[in-house]
Design a protein around this motif. Sequence first.
Motif, PDB file in Angstrom:
ATOM      1  N   GLU A   1       0.834  -1.204   0.000  1.00  0.00           N
ATOM      2  CA  GLU A   1       0.000   0.000   0.000  1.00  0.00           C
ATOM      3  C   GLU A   1       0.873   1.260   0.000  1.00  0.00           C
ATOM      4  OE1 GLU A   1      -3.992  -1.453   2.430  1.00  0.00           O
ATOM      5  OE2 GLU A   1      -2.190  -0.862   3.542  1.00  0.00           O
ATOM      6  N   PHE A   2       1.978   1.206   0.733  1.00  0.00           N
ATOM      7  CA  PHE A   2       2.892   2.353   0.751  1.00  0.00           C
ATOM      8  C   PHE A   2       3.495   2.585  -0.628  1.00  0.00           C
ATOM      9  CE2 PHE A   2       7.242   4.019   1.229  1.00  0.00           C
ATOM     10  CZ  PHE A   2       6.960   5.230   1.844  1.00  0.00           C
ATOM     11  N   GLU A   3       3.906   1.532  -1.294  1.00  0.00           N
ATOM     12  CA  GLU A   3       4.475   1.664  -2.638  1.00  0.00           C
ATOM     13  C   GLU A   3       3.440   2.162  -3.626  1.00  0.00           C
ATOM     14  OE1 GLU A   3       6.021  -2.216  -3.352  1.00  0.00           O
ATOM     15  OE2 GLU A   3       7.924  -1.839  -2.303  1.00  0.00           O
ATOM     16  N   SER A   4       2.196   1.718  -3.456  1.00  0.00           N
ATOM     17  CA  SER A   4       1.124   2.190  -4.330  1.00  0.00           C
ATOM     18  C   SER A   4       0.860   3.677  -4.120  1.00  0.00           C
ATOM     19  CB  SER A   4      -0.157   1.391  -4.064  1.00  0.00           C
ATOM     20  OG  SER A   4      -1.229   1.885  -4.840  1.00  0.00           O
ATOM     21  N   LEU A   5       0.854   4.116  -2.851  1.00  0.00           N
ATOM     22  CA  LEU A   5       0.663   5.530  -2.557  1.00  0.00           C
ATOM     23  C   LEU A   5       1.811   6.356  -3.128  1.00  0.00           C
ATOM     24  CD1 LEU A   5      -0.758   7.874  -1.116  1.00  0.00           C
ATOM     25  CD2 LEU A   5       0.541   7.278   0.944  1.00  0.00           C
TER      26      LEU A   5
ATOM     27  N   SER B   1       1.705  16.943  -1.090  1.00  0.00           N
ATOM     28  CA  SER B   1       2.774  16.380  -0.272  1.00  0.00           C
ATOM     29  C   SER B   1       2.377  16.264   1.188  1.00  0.00           C
ATOM     30  CB  SER B   1       4.033  17.241  -0.401  1.00  0.00           C
ATOM     31  OG  SER B   1       5.067  16.780   0.431  1.00  0.00           O
ATOM     32  N   GLY B   2       1.724  17.311   1.725  1.00  0.00           N
ATOM     33  CA  GLY B   2       1.451  17.368   3.148  1.00  0.00           C
ATOM     34  C   GLY B   2       0.207  16.653   3.604  1.00  0.00           C
ATOM     35  N   HIS B   3      -0.737  16.425   2.712  1.00  0.00           N
ATOM     36  CA  HIS B   3      -1.988  15.763   3.098  1.00  0.00           C
ATOM     37  C   HIS B   3      -2.114  14.382   2.464  1.00  0.00           C
ATOM     38  CE1 HIS B   3      -6.116  15.402   4.464  1.00  0.00           C
ATOM     39  NE2 HIS B   3      -6.465  15.036   3.246  1.00  0.00           N
ATOM     40  N   LEU B   4      -2.100  14.363   1.140  1.00  0.00           N
ATOM     41  CA  LEU B   4      -2.264  13.076   0.457  1.00  0.00           C
ATOM     42  C   LEU B   4      -1.063  12.168   0.707  1.00  0.00           C
ATOM     43  CD1 LEU B   4      -4.260  11.608  -1.401  1.00  0.00           C
ATOM     44  CD2 LEU B   4      -2.953  12.457  -3.356  1.00  0.00           C
ATOM     45  N   GLY B   5       0.122  12.763   0.839  1.00  0.00           N
ATOM     46  CA  GLY B   5       1.332  11.955   0.996  1.00  0.00           C
ATOM     47  C   GLY B   5       1.658  11.568   2.425  1.00  0.00           C
ATOM     48  N   LEU B   6       0.843  11.976   3.388  1.00  0.00           N
ATOM     49  CA  LEU B   6       1.121  11.669   4.790  1.00  0.00           C
ATOM     50  C   LEU B   6       0.935  10.178   5.090  1.00  0.00           C
ATOM     51  CD1 LEU B   6       1.641  12.411   7.760  1.00  0.00           C
ATOM     52  CD2 LEU B   6      -0.801  12.967   7.948  1.00  0.00           C
ATOM     53  N   VAL B   7       1.965   9.576   5.666  1.00  0.00           N
ATOM     54  CA  VAL B   7       1.909   8.183   6.108  1.00  0.00           C
ATOM     55  C   VAL B   7       2.226   8.182   7.602  1.00  0.00           C
ATOM     56  CG1 VAL B   7       2.898   5.867   5.876  1.00  0.00           C
ATOM     57  CG2 VAL B   7       2.640   7.341   3.855  1.00  0.00           C
ATOM     58  N   ALA B   8       1.239   7.859   8.418  1.00  0.00           N
ATOM     59  CA  ALA B   8       1.405   7.923   9.874  1.00  0.00           C
ATOM     60  C   ALA B   8       2.498   6.980  10.371  1.00  0.00           C
ATOM     61  CB  ALA B   8       0.086   7.612  10.564  1.00  0.00           C
ATOM     62  N   GLU B   9       2.575   5.792   9.772  1.00  0.00           N
ATOM     63  CA  GLU B   9       3.602   4.826  10.163  1.00  0.00           C
ATOM     64  C   GLU B   9       4.161   4.146   8.918  1.00  0.00           C
ATOM     65  OE1 GLU B   9       2.259   1.963  12.964  1.00  0.00           O
ATOM     66  OE2 GLU B   9       2.020   3.393  14.613  1.00  0.00           O
TER      67      GLU B   9
ATOM     68  N   PRO C   1       5.748   1.370   6.867  1.00  0.00           N
ATOM     69  CA  PRO C   1       5.633  -0.071   7.118  1.00  0.00           C
ATOM     70  C   PRO C   1       6.923  -0.734   7.600  1.00  0.00           C
ATOM     71  CG  PRO C   1       5.561   0.420   4.757  1.00  0.00           C
ATOM     72  CD  PRO C   1       5.414   1.705   5.482  1.00  0.00           C
ATOM     73  N   GLU C   2       8.071  -0.121   7.366  1.00  0.00           N
ATOM     74  CA  GLU C   2       9.338  -0.715   7.790  1.00  0.00           C
ATOM     75  C   GLU C   2       9.925  -0.043   9.031  1.00  0.00           C
ATOM     76  OE1 GLU C   2      11.671  -0.421   4.219  1.00  0.00           O
ATOM     77  OE2 GLU C   2      10.997  -2.382   3.486  1.00  0.00           O
ATOM     78  N   THR C   3       9.862   1.293   9.086  1.00  0.00           N
ATOM     79  CA  THR C   3      10.458   2.018  10.214  1.00  0.00           C
ATOM     80  C   THR C   3       9.441   2.355  11.303  1.00  0.00           C
ATOM     81  OG1 THR C   3      10.089   4.198   9.206  1.00  0.00           O
ATOM     82  CG2 THR C   3      12.120   3.043   8.631  1.00  0.00           C
ATOM     83  N   LEU C   4       8.144   2.290  10.966  1.00  0.00           N
ATOM     84  CA  LEU C   4       7.048   2.631  11.884  1.00  0.00           C
ATOM     85  C   LEU C   4       7.081   4.102  12.299  1.00  0.00           C
ATOM     86  CD1 LEU C   4       6.966  -0.525  14.209  1.00  0.00           C
ATOM     87  CD2 LEU C   4       5.748  -0.105  12.066  1.00  0.00           C
ATOM     88  N   GLU C   5       7.778   4.937  11.535  1.00  0.00           N
ATOM     89  CA  GLU C   5       7.834   6.366  11.802  1.00  0.00           C
ATOM     90  C   GLU C   5       6.966   7.119  10.806  1.00  0.00           C
ATOM     91  OE1 GLU C   5      11.886   7.489  11.574  1.00  0.00           O
ATOM     92  OE2 GLU C   5      12.445   6.569  13.487  1.00  0.00           O
ATOM     93  N   GLN C   6       6.493   8.317  11.215  1.00  0.00           N
ATOM     94  CA  GLN C   6       5.718   9.147  10.289  1.00  0.00           C
ATOM     95  C   GLN C   6       6.617   9.633   9.163  1.00  0.00           C
ATOM     96  OE1 GLN C   6       2.825  12.233  11.661  1.00  0.00           O
ATOM     97  NE2 GLN C   6       4.201  13.659  10.626  1.00  0.00           N
ATOM     98  N   VAL C   7       6.103   9.596   7.954  1.00  0.00           N
ATOM     99  CA  VAL C   7       6.877  10.003   6.796  1.00  0.00           C
ATOM    100  C   VAL C   7       5.930  10.528   5.733  1.00  0.00           C
ATOM    101  CG1 VAL C   7       6.799   7.773   5.597  1.00  0.00           C
ATOM    102  CG2 VAL C   7       8.784   9.287   5.283  1.00  0.00           C
ATOM    103  N   TYR C   8       6.473  11.290   4.807  1.00  0.00           N
ATOM    104  CA  TYR C   8       5.683  11.813   3.683  1.00  0.00           C
ATOM    105  C   TYR C   8       6.167  11.134   2.415  1.00  0.00           C
ATOM    106  CZ  TYR C   8       3.860  15.158   6.977  1.00  0.00           C
ATOM    107  OH  TYR C   8       3.223  15.730   8.058  1.00  0.00           O
TER     108      TYR C   8
END
Length: 369
Positions: free
Chosen positions: A5-9, A225-233, A235-242
Motif C-alpha cells: 500500500e505504501f508503494e502504491s501511494l 505532499s502534506g496531506h495526500l502523501g502523509l503516512v502515519a507509520e 511499514p518498515e520504520t514505523l515512523e511518520q513520513v511523507y
Amino acid sequence: MSLAEFESLTATILVAILLLAALLGFVMRETRFCTVGAISDAVYLQDWTRVRQWCVAIAVAMLGFTALALWGQLQVGDTLYASRRLLWLSALVGGALFGAGMVLASGCGARNLTRLGGGSLKALVVLLVMAVAAFATLKGITAVARVRWLDSMQLEFSTPALLPDMLAGATSWPLFATRAGLGFGVALILLVMAINPMRGADRRWGVLLGGVLVGLCVAAAWWLSGHLGLVAEHPETLEQVYAATYSGRIEAFSFVSPIAHTLDWLMFFSDRSKVVTWGIASVMGMVLGSFIHALWRGDFQWQGFADRQDLARHLMGAMLMGVGGVTAMGCTIGQGISAISMLSLGSFIAIAGIVLGAVLMLRYLASRV
C-alpha cells in the motif's frame, strides 16, 4: 499500512506531481513567467509587469498554504523549511550567487527546464552543469566551504524561524499570528492592483492570471505532499513520513537540488537505492509540460550557443546557480514562492540576495556594452 500500500501511494504521488509540474511548466511557458525576465524588465525598461506577476504568484501561494494549515490539511512543523535555525549568511550569499548566475544563464532552473522543453540545447548544458555544481555543494568540494564558512553563521530560535511562529511568541494575539499569511497575501494582491496599474486590460489580466495559476500550482503541491502523501507509520520504520519526498518531510516545488538528484538517478539508474523522488518527478514534469506547450504552439525549435563567449557566460551562470541554489536552500521557485508562502524568515533574506545579485549582474553587463 502494508508495504504494498505504501508503494502504491508513492507511485500515485509521483504521477500526481509529474502531472502538476507539467501543468506548471505549461503555464510558465504560456505566460512567460520568468523571475530574471521580471527583474531585467524592471531594471532596463522600468516595466514592472512581470514583477507583479511574480508577486501575485507569491500571494496566491501564501493564501493557499495558510488556508491549508488553518484547515488542518498539513502540519506546518513538518515542512522542509520549518527549522529553528536561520542560516542568514547562507541565504544571503547563496541567493546573491544564484541571482547573478540566473542572469548569465538566461534564466533560473525552472526557466531553463521550460526552455529545454522548447528545444534549447543551451538550457540542457546549463542544467547539466548546474546539477554537477549543486551536487558538489550538497556533498562535494564546495559543500566543505558552505558548511565551514556560511552555515556556521546562524541564529537559533526557540520556535521555527517562520514569521507566524515568531509573532505568536511575541504578541498576545495568537489568532492574528496564525492568520498572518492571509493578511500578507491579501495586502500583496491589493498592492499589485493599486500601484502604477499596467496599461491595457487584456495584458493586465493575462499577466495576473499567469501569477494566479503558478501560485495555485505551488499551493496544490503543498496539499499533495502534506496531506495526500502523509503516512502515519512507515511499514518498515514505523515512523511518520511523507511519501515520495527525498527528505521525508513536506516539500513543494524547488528546482536546484532536484535537478542534481535527477542527474544522480540517471547516472546510477541500475542502482536499486536510487529511486524516483518528488523532486525528480517535478523536474521531468516541467520539461514534459513545456514540451507539450511548444508542440501546441508550434514553436518547438532546436537552439544552440551563438559563440564561445555565449557558451562561457552560460557555463559560469550555471555553476553559480548550482552553488548558490543549494547554499540558499532554494531558487526563485523554492525560496521565491514555496518557502515565502509559509513566511519563512530565511526566504525573505534569500529573495533579497537573489534580487541583489541579479540587479548587480544586469548593471555590470549593461556597463560593458
